[in-house]
Design an enzyme around this catalytic site. Structure first.
Site, PDB file in Angstrom:
ATOM      1  N   HIS A   1      44.111  17.748  42.811  1.00 33.49           N
ATOM      2  CA  HIS A   1      43.296  16.530  42.829  1.00 33.49           C
ATOM      3  C   HIS A   1      42.785  16.288  44.231  1.00 33.49           C
ATOM      4  O   HIS A   1      43.491  16.540  45.199  1.00 33.49           O
ATOM      5  CB  HIS A   1      44.106  15.315  42.351  1.00 33.49           C
TER       6      HIS A   1
ATOM      7  N   HIS B   1      35.722  18.421  36.531  1.00 38.39           N
ATOM      8  CA  HIS B   1      35.928  16.979  36.293  1.00 38.39           C
ATOM      9  C   HIS B   1      36.444  16.830  34.849  1.00 38.39           C
ATOM     10  O   HIS B   1      37.444  17.428  34.484  1.00 38.39           O
ATOM     11  CB  HIS B   1      34.591  16.271  36.578  1.00 38.39           C
TER      12      HIS B   1
ATOM     13  N   ASP C   1      44.195  15.418  33.334  1.00 36.57           N
ATOM     14  CA  ASP C   1      43.731  16.273  32.240  1.00 36.57           C
ATOM     15  C   ASP C   1      44.824  17.171  31.669  1.00 36.57           C
ATOM     16  O   ASP C   1      44.686  17.681  30.564  1.00 36.57           O
ATOM     17  CB  ASP C   1      42.560  17.139  32.724  1.00 36.57           C
TER      18      ASP C   1
HETATM   19  N1  COA Z   1      44.674  25.911  40.478  1.00 33.44           N
HETATM   20  C1  COA Z   1      45.011  26.686  41.531  1.00 33.44           C
HETATM   21  N2  COA Z   1      44.813  26.330  42.807  1.00 33.44           N
HETATM   22  C2  COA Z   1      44.263  25.139  43.029  1.00 33.44           C
HETATM   23  C3  COA Z   1      43.900  24.278  42.002  1.00 33.44           C
HETATM   24  C4  COA Z   1      44.131  24.701  40.685  1.00 33.44           C
HETATM   25  N3  COA Z   1      43.815  23.930  39.654  1.00 33.44           N
HETATM   26  N4  COA Z   1      43.383  23.141  42.515  1.00 33.44           N
HETATM   27  C5  COA Z   1      43.421  23.281  43.841  1.00 33.44           C
HETATM   28  N5  COA Z   1      43.950  24.495  44.158  1.00 33.44           N
HETATM   29  C6  COA Z   1      44.188  25.013  45.493  1.00 33.44           C
HETATM   30  C7  COA Z   1      42.936  25.703  46.020  1.00 33.44           C
HETATM   31  O1  COA Z   1      42.909  27.065  45.695  1.00 33.44           O
HETATM   32  C8  COA Z   1      43.106  25.466  47.492  1.00 33.44           C
HETATM   33  O2  COA Z   1      44.118  26.313  47.947  1.00 33.44           O
HETATM   34  P1  COA Z   1      43.925  27.177  49.253  1.00 33.44           P
HETATM   35  O3  COA Z   1      43.838  26.147  50.349  1.00 33.44           O
HETATM   36  O4  COA Z   1      45.144  28.015  49.267  1.00 33.44           O
HETATM   37  O5  COA Z   1      42.638  27.922  49.060  1.00 33.44           O
HETATM   38  C9  COA Z   1      43.681  24.059  47.577  1.00 33.44           C
HETATM   39  O6  COA Z   1      44.417  23.903  46.365  1.00 33.44           O
HETATM   40  C10 COA Z   1      42.654  22.967  47.711  1.00 33.44           C
HETATM   41  O7  COA Z   1      41.687  23.091  46.652  1.00 33.44           O
HETATM   42  P2  COA Z   1      40.217  22.522  46.696  1.00 33.44           P
HETATM   43  O8  COA Z   1      39.382  23.226  45.683  1.00 33.44           O
HETATM   44  O9  COA Z   1      39.700  22.528  48.107  1.00 33.44           O
HETATM   45  O10 COA Z   1      40.444  21.027  46.244  1.00 33.44           O
HETATM   46  P3  COA Z   1      39.307  20.016  45.874  1.00 33.44           P
HETATM   47  O11 COA Z   1      39.773  18.696  46.318  1.00 33.44           O
HETATM   48  O12 COA Z   1      37.973  20.465  46.344  1.00 33.44           O
HETATM   49  O13 COA Z   1      39.252  20.097  44.278  1.00 33.44           O
HETATM   50  C11 COA Z   1      39.787  19.829  42.027  1.00 33.44           C
HETATM   51  C12 COA Z   1      39.882  19.223  43.440  1.00 33.44           C
HETATM   52  C13 COA Z   1      40.318  18.811  41.037  1.00 33.44           C
HETATM   53  C14 COA Z   1      38.324  20.137  41.697  1.00 33.44           C
HETATM   54  C15 COA Z   1      40.625  21.120  41.982  1.00 33.44           C
HETATM   55  O14 COA Z   1      41.970  20.808  42.208  1.00 33.44           O
HETATM   56  C16 COA Z   1      40.450  21.893  40.688  1.00 33.44           C
HETATM   57  O15 COA Z   1      39.539  22.730  40.577  1.00 33.44           O
HETATM   58  N6  COA Z   1      41.324  21.648  39.661  1.00 33.44           N
HETATM   59  C17 COA Z   1      41.172  22.283  38.379  1.00 33.44           C
HETATM   60  C18 COA Z   1      40.171  21.509  37.522  1.00 33.44           C
HETATM   61  C19 COA Z   1      40.728  20.198  37.091  1.00 33.44           C
HETATM   62  O16 COA Z   1      41.841  20.108  36.616  1.00 33.44           O
HETATM   63  N7  COA Z   1      39.892  19.144  37.208  1.00 33.44           N
HETATM   64  C20 COA Z   1      40.240  17.816  36.793  1.00 33.44           C
HETATM   65  C21 COA Z   1      40.391  16.903  37.952  1.00 33.44           C
HETATM   66  S1  COA Z   1      41.007  15.315  37.452  1.00 33.44           S
END
Ligand code: COA
Length: 392
Positions: A278, A238, A329
């Site tokens: 996201h 987050h 971010d």
């Molecule tokens: N880097 C690489 N791959 C990513 C990614 C990232 N930052 N964010 C998502 N993905 C990929 C996942 O590996 C997954 O791919 P797959 O289906 O091939 O395994 C797919 O995208 C879906 O990811 P998932 O973790 O299920 O999405 P989510 O909705 O649960 O998570 C976040 C959302 C924001 C937590 C996630 O995108 C993330 O961890 N981002 C990095 C942290 C971040 O920037 N947070 C700030 C949010 S405003």
């Protein structure tokens, strides 16, 4: 040793999607996140003009009142905020012994929790609902005013310096930068920072806002709700992501190493590039679009394009390889970096801004409250007999 035989799990409720993805958990009038078209609105207004033409004070007023203020309302709201910006000296005394072993977010969480001890009105909000809204609006004002002084002061404590008191002649954004650096910011820096605050103010039922609402829905007080929210914002999935984006840029070090860095991260199992992806946006996060523009502008002015150029390379590579987009971010890191702010204060800055949204949601929850209490889908053991300690 014998273990009691287990029976299969009892028939369970049907499970919600993991992480509650796609679940609408309640109503709000505060912000609308359109994840399909990449749009965000506060009380019906698109965020772009609010950020680029309005002010953060205006945005807070809007979130708390549902309408933009006229000139007189804005003036009086701004004066109210300025009047409340002093943090009780006891709070700094509480924090000092904790500074060494805590992050800035840890200190902020503790400080907000401790501040309830110095708010004479909070006890009245815990029992009675009649007249609560009026008292809570005063508390919200106090907390929004003080959170900025706290975050700036906590940063200075971590640097071994003394907190600086807010001035009564600066905007919220300029005051914050002044309290961090001890110098009045230039007009341009103030403007950019003000817009960044507006862009982070609210975002539907994001994790920290939802936390605040769950806490508020037990009829807990505002300090309890905001303390929950700060704990939630700190995580790296987050608000904790923005600081890690900057750490990532520092680690990459040079623009021409950006693509190899991304390839390396993505080649690792569950490798995550911070600042991407996201839960709701399936296209570019509209806040990232504005922040990218701001980061480019800052870069053009300072002539130091390193962070920006590196960010663009990373963005293109992640898009090519994973088809995912930068979130709020990602470019906020280069904006704050170009303003020469320390990465450790990036997430606390997010908290300064998001406090306005958290408070709006707590007021909204309390105005029409019902306990938030979902059910769990039990997937553990079926019923089994207790085994005495000696027989395990
Ligand atoms: N880097 C690489 N791959 C990513 C990614 C990232 N930052 N964010 C998502 N993905 C990929 C996942 O590996 C997954 O791919 P797959 O289906 O091939 O395994 C797919 O995208 C879906 O990811 P998932 O973790 O299920 O999405 P989510 O909705 O649960 O998570 C976040 C959302 C924001 C937590 C996630 O995108 C993330 O961890 N981002 C990095 C942290 C971040 O920037 N947070 C700030 C949010 S405003």
């Amino acid at each position: 040793m014998t273990q009691a035989p287990t029976t299969p799990p009892a028939a369970s409720d049907s499970s919600a999607p993991k992480g509650l993805e796609g679940i609408t958990a309640g109503d709000t009038t505060k912000s609308r996140v359109d994840g399909v078209n990449g749009k965000l609105f506060y009380c019906g207004y698109p965020i772009e003009p609010l950020a680029e033409e309005g002010s953060f004070e205006e945005c807070v007023y809007l979130l708390w009142n549902g309408e933009l203020p006229n000139a007189a309302q804005l003036e009086s709201f701004t004066a109210d905020l300025r009047r409340e910006s002093t943090v009780p000296s006891e709070i700094w005394d509480v924090l000092r012994p904790l500074v060494k072993g805590s992050t800035q977010m840890d200190l902020l969480r503790t400080a907000v929790s401790a501040m309830s001890a110095f708010d004479d009105e909070v006890a009245d909000t815990r029992e009675a609902i009649d007249g609560r809204d009026e008292i809570e609006r005063r508390i919200a004002n106090r907390l929004q005013a003080r959170i900025s002084t706290l975050v700036a002061g906590i940063y200075r404590l971590k640097q071994g310096q003394k907190p600086i008191a807010a001035r009564d002649d600066l905007t919220y954004a300029a005051n914050f930068l002044y309290m961090v650096t001890g110098e009045e910011p230039g007009e341009y820096e103030e403007r950019i920072f003000d817009a960044a605050l507006t862009l982070h103010a609210d975002h539907g039922f994001n994790a920290s806002t939802f936390s605040a609402r769950v806490t508020a829905a037990t009829e807990a007080d505002i300090y309890g709700a905001i303390t929950s929210a700060i704990g939630t914002l700190a995580g790296r999935l987050h608000g904790g992501a923005n600081m890690r984006v900057m750490r990532m840029l520092e680690k990459v070090g040079e623009v021409d190493k950006a693509e190899a860095f991304v390839d390396d991260v993505l080649s690792q199992p569950k490798g995550r590039v911070m600042g991407f992806g996201h839960r709701v946006y399936k296209v570019e996060d509209p806040r990232a679009t504005v922040l990218r523009r701001m980061a480019k502008e800052l870069t053009d002015r300072t002539g130091n394009s390193k962070w920006f150029d590196m960010s663009v390379k990373i963005e293109n590579r992640v898009k090519d390889k994973k088809g995912i987009f930068p979130n709020v971010d990602f470019y906020s890191a280069s904006v704050y970096g170009s303003l020469e702010l320390d990465p450790e204060i990036f997430t606390p800055i997010f908290a300064v801004s998001r406090t306005s949204g958290w408070l709006a949601h707590v007021l909204e929850q309390h105005a029409d409250n019902r306990l938030i209490r979902p059910r769990a889908n039990y997937v553990g053991h079926g019923e089994r007999d207790y085994v005495a300690k000696a027989d395990r």
